[in-house]
Design an enzyme around this catalytic site. Structure first.
Site, PDB file in Angstrom:
ATOM      1  CG  HIS A  47      -1.726  -1.143   1.492  1.00  0.00           C
ATOM      2  ND1 HIS A  47      -2.858  -1.402   0.784  1.00  0.00           N
ATOM      3  CD2 HIS A  47      -1.609  -2.155   2.401  1.00  0.00           C
ATOM      4  CE1 HIS A  47      -3.426  -2.514   1.237  1.00  0.00           C
ATOM      5  NE2 HIS A  47      -2.693  -2.991   2.206  1.00  0.00           N
TER       6      HIS A  47
HETATM    7  C1  BDR Z   1      -2.569   0.899   5.682  1.00  0.00           C
HETATM    8  O1  BDR Z   1      -2.717   0.397   6.999  1.00  0.00           O
HETATM    9  C2  BDR Z   1      -1.519  -0.151   7.482  1.00  0.00           C
HETATM   10  O2  BDR Z   1      -1.694  -1.459   7.900  1.00  0.00           O
HETATM   11  C3  BDR Z   1      -0.524  -0.082   6.349  1.00  0.00           C
HETATM   12  O3  BDR Z   1       0.755   0.276   6.818  1.00  0.00           O
HETATM   13  C4  BDR Z   1      -1.080   0.950   5.408  1.00  0.00           C
HETATM   14  O4  BDR Z   1      -0.589   2.237   5.696  1.00  0.00           O
HETATM   15  C5  BDR Z   1      -3.356   0.031   4.742  1.00  0.00           C
HETATM   16  O5  BDR Z   1      -4.708   0.086   5.067  1.00  0.00           O
END
Ligand code: BDR
Ligand code: CA
Length: 316
Positions: free
Chosen positions: A244
């Site tokens: 992400h």
């Molecule tokens: C986001 O939430 C966290 O778990 C990850 O680092 C990312 O920033 C994804 O939903």
């Protein structure tokens, strides 16, 4: 080559780690500071993880701890939540001793000072809950208006449902901060689940990281293998795994990596209920409200993963 000055506000986190490597190894970015926010894990853990990443990759940068809880709500996340393990970076044993230390100054102070002293406008990259960025905007609105070129953030979702409609962790955890940022009037680019779940790595990417033969590549392949396992166990198996946060960095390094995006009005409800902290995206353009966010939907995956490999290869 002119470098783009950036500040990265993050909560590492496996995908934050990829975002950091991508930024620190890039010739096109000047990472002025890394600031931390409580998100994936508590402040103490995300600071430790950030310093471990920097030390292992042989990179140098100021690391400033920020808000250890959301602006209004309590921080209630437990160690068993999410897909980053107990440490927030499970899957690799970093050396016990780390000579790097965090700054004594708080994230917002450090960000404000960088903005004040910078001749060029700075890009703020947010890969965690938006608490620090919300506080910065509320505390120094004129400075932000004058010196922030834009905010590139991983958060939100328009169509893709992981848990609940319109809901993503970073925007949800501190809904009030998210609202402040989205209503700030600053140029915002949102890399939400719509794009991050189309940008998945597979075994070939992990093999390529290992094949770099350096410390950074080996660390990343080990951490991402574990992240992939945890992600599939906790969330869904899509035959690959997202990184992400790295998406929000890639678009600053090379805007041509974004192949489909659209400006629209995005509303952030904060009232208690199932939509609190959600990103309600007016993709039909029916609200009549001014468009405030560029929502990214697709990226050039080959280029994206090549960029990560190049950055990883440039570090120790
Ligand atoms: C986001 O939430 C966290 O778990 C990850 O680092 C990312 O920033 C994804 O939903
Ligand atoms: Ca994150």
């Amino acid at each position: 080559m002119e470098k783009v000055p950036v500040i990265i506000d993050c909560d590492p986190g496996h995908d934050d780690m990829v975002a950091l490597v991508l930024a620190l190894g890039s010739q096109r970015l000047d990472v002025k500071a890394i600031t931390n926010v409580a998100g994936n894990k508590v402040m103490e853990k995300v600071v430790k993880n950030t310093l471990n990443i920097l030390n292992y990759c042989g990179a140098e940068c100021i690391v400033a701890p920020g808000a250890s809880r959301p602006i209004v709500r309590a921080y209630t996340r437990t160690d068993s939540e999410g897909c980053h393990g107990v440490s927030g970076l499970d899957g690799f044993d970093f050396p016990r001793d780390n000579p790097l230390k965090p700054s004594d100054r708080k994230a917002v102070e450090v960000m404000a000072e960088i903005l004040r002293s910078s001749k060029e406008k700075v890009v703020l990259i947010g890969t965690g809950p938006l608490t620090n960025l919300g506080l910065l905007i509320r505390t120094f609105p004129e400075l932000c208006e004058e010196k922030v070129r834009g905010i590139s953030l991983m958060g939100g979702t328009c169509h893709f449902i992981l848990t609940r409609p319109f809901m993503e962790f970073n925007t949800y955890l501190d809904a009030e901060a998210t609202k402040i940022v989205f209503e700030s009037g600053l140029p915002i680019t949102m890399y939400g689940y719509d794009v991050t779940y189309r940008t998945l790595f597979g075994q070939d990417f992990l093999d390529s990281l290992k094949a770099l033969g350096n410390r950074t590549g080996l660390m990343m392949s080990s951490l991402l293998q574990e992240f992939w396992n945890m992600h599939n166990r906790v969330w869904i198996d899509l035959g690959g795994c997202p990184v992400h946060d790295a998406c929000a960095v890639a678009g600053i390094i090379d805007p041509s990596v974004v192949t489909k995006s659209e400006r629209m009005y995005v509303e952030i409800p904060t009232e208690p209920g199932p939509l609190s902290g959600a990103t309600i995206c007016d993709y039909a353009h029916r609200s009549g409200k001014p468009e405030n966010v560029e929502v990214v939907f697709e990226m050039d995956n080959e280029k994206f993963f090549r960029m990560i490999l190049d950055s990883a290869g440039a570090l120790a």
